[in-house]
Scaffold this motif. Structure first.
Motif, PDB file in Angstrom:
ATOM      1  N   GLU A 194      77.189 120.105  19.768  1.00  0.00           N
ATOM      2  CA  GLU A 194      77.537 119.982  18.357  1.00  0.00           C
ATOM      3  C   GLU A 194      77.656 121.352  17.687  1.00  0.00           C
ATOM      4  N   VAL A 197      81.141 122.577  18.191  1.00  0.00           N
ATOM      5  CA  VAL A 197      82.069 121.866  17.310  1.00  0.00           C
ATOM      6  C   VAL A 197      81.953 122.369  15.877  1.00  0.00           C
ATOM      7  N   GLU A 198      80.756 122.721  15.470  1.00  0.00           N
ATOM      8  CA  GLU A 198      80.529 123.165  14.095  1.00  0.00           C
ATOM      9  C   GLU A 198      80.971 124.606  13.860  1.00  0.00           C
ATOM     10  N   ASP A 201      86.966 127.531  15.897  1.00  0.00           N
ATOM     11  CA  ASP A 201      88.263 127.151  15.328  1.00  0.00           C
ATOM     12  C   ASP A 201      89.049 126.269  16.290  1.00  0.00           C
ATOM     13  N   LEU A 216      81.913 113.365  17.016  1.00  0.00           N
ATOM     14  CA  LEU A 216      82.285 114.443  16.109  1.00  0.00           C
ATOM     15  C   LEU A 216      81.658 114.210  14.740  1.00  0.00           C
ATOM     16  N   ARG A 221      82.926 120.829  10.146  1.00  0.00           N
ATOM     17  CA  ARG A 221      83.752 121.515  11.136  1.00  0.00           C
ATOM     18  C   ARG A 221      84.671 122.513  10.432  1.00  0.00           C
ATOM     19  N   GLN A 225      90.469 122.613  12.493  1.00  0.00           N
ATOM     20  CA  GLN A 225      90.025 122.791  13.881  1.00  0.00           C
ATOM     21  C   GLN A 225      90.886 121.982  14.845  1.00  0.00           C
ATOM     22  N   LEU A 227      90.653 120.398  18.512  1.00  0.00           N
ATOM     23  CA  LEU A 227      89.750 120.069  19.600  1.00  0.00           C
ATOM     24  C   LEU A 227      90.593 119.627  20.799  1.00  0.00           C
ATOM     25  N   SER A 239      84.802 108.483  17.088  1.00  0.00           N
ATOM     26  CA  SER A 239      85.364 109.808  16.838  1.00  0.00           C
ATOM     27  C   SER A 239      86.877 109.799  16.967  1.00  0.00           C
ATOM     28  N   GLY A 292      91.286 118.666  10.757  1.00  0.00           N
ATOM     29  CA  GLY A 292      91.409 118.996  12.173  1.00  0.00           C
ATOM     30  C   GLY A 292      92.181 117.949  12.953  1.00  0.00           C
TER      31      GLY A 292
END
Length: 346
Positions: A194, A197-198, A201, A216, A221, A225, A227, A239, A292
């Motif tokens: 996590e 993820v936090e 970029d 997520l 975030r 972003q 992912l 998520s 994101g």
């Protein structure tokens, strides 16, 4: 027929990251234009080894230089415990004039580079010019290293790599490799996925997880972003359903218990998928979502063909590979009469 070993492939791909990115981009656009034939991948799972698998990816890629072929790739996660690579691969290329085999290519680097180039291309496209200062990696293995390599090409401004692996020792070793291979990046090991993820970029998720485990956060975030859900089975259904999703091919990714396919059981119309990378590349523009986006690439065989063709072309100019006779079919026999290539009978 030409035989290209792992060393031949390695030498052919030296300093060719940009060329690989271009080849992958061209393949995606050709696919979106309908210039490809891409049957579903075939999965073979040994009955007594449920965590292992073989995959055959047949494909035809059209365009200016059409070609056909198949990739045969294995995934044996327990190899890592004995210091071996998890995956091995071969690519067979066939000519379109006779259908005869043209080349057999050791494909492990091709597999890793086409996967990494696909993800880096997605990050570059979906970030739409916004900088990526922090790269995140969840799952620190061979594919992850190539992800970082290509993300550095796509985002040369990046300066930090946040790293997480369920095996802390593997994460530390990976950080040492990053520091040595990419001195512009400062590796930082974190204790929870996590936190990657936090803080990153662009995040590359490259685990061997067989089932979803990563949720997520709804907030916190970085804006816009990207992912890169490369390993396909990490994100929970909630998520996926809450995210803006881009894929490489809707039909291909919606199978084999991917997170996308699990989400589709709850939302069969697939309205949670906003588009494909190929269509976005063709359009030439993308408006980033501040919340994101998740990119889930199933991994299309056309990408292996595109990169293998690049390797084959470069091998010719560099004098790499070995010509091996005996792989053309024997002369045709009709009722005991041999018909040679000129049509003469004997």
């Amino acid at each position: 027929m030409k035989l290209l070993t792992a060393d031949d492939v390695h030498r052919a791909l030296v300093d060719s990251e940009v060329a690989v990115l271009r080849a992958v981009q061209s393949a995606y656009i050709a696919h979106d234009l309908g210039q490809s034939d891409l049957p579903f991948s075939a999965f073979v799972r040994p009955i007594d080894q449920p965590s292992t698998r073989f995959i055959a990816l047949p494909a035809y890629l059209g365009g200016d230089h059409p070609l056909a072929g198949v990739k045969w790739v294995s995934s044996f996660p327990h190899n890592v415990d004995t210091g071996r690579q998890r995956a091995s691969s071969l690519v067979l290329l066939s000519g379109l004039d006779t259908g005869y085999p043209r080349a057999i290519v050791e494909g492990s680097r091709i597999n890793a580079w086409r996967t990494a180039a696909s993800a880096a291309l997605a990050s570059m496209t979906l970030r739409a010019g916004n900088p990526v200062m922090v790269i995140g990696v969840i799952g620190c293995g061979t594919i992850a290293l190539e992800q970082v390599r290509f993300l550095r090409v796509a985002h040369p401004e990046s300066r930090t790599a946040l790293l997480f692996d369920h095996d802390p020792q593997r994460a530390r070793q990976f950080g040492d490799v990053i520091a040595r291979e990419f001195p512009q990046l400062t590796p930082t090991i974190v204790d929870r996925a996590e936190r990657v993820v936090e803080g990153a970029d662009t995040v590359a998720v490259t685990t061997t997880a067989p089932a979803p485990w990563l949720t997520l956060p709804s907030s916190g975030r970085p804006a816009g972003q990207v992912l890169l859900h490369v390993s396909l089975r990490d994100l929970t259904t909630a998520s996926i359903l809450a995210a803006r999703n881009v894929v490489d091919d809707v039909e291909h990714v919606n199978r084999e218990n991917t997170s996308i396919s699990l989400a589709a059981r709850q939302q069969p119309d697939l309205s949670f998928v906003q588009g494909t990378l190929g269509s976005i590349l063709r359009a030439g523009k993308y408006l980033p979502d501040p919340a994101g986006v998740v990119f889930s690439p199933f991994g299309l065989g056309i990408l292996d063909l595109a990169v293998a063709a690049l390797v084959l072309d470069r091998s010719s100019s560099l004098g790499l590979g070995t010509e091996v006779p005996g792989f053309d079919p024997p002369e045709h026999v009709v009722a005991g009469t041999i018909i040679d290539s000129t049509g003469a009978r004997s």
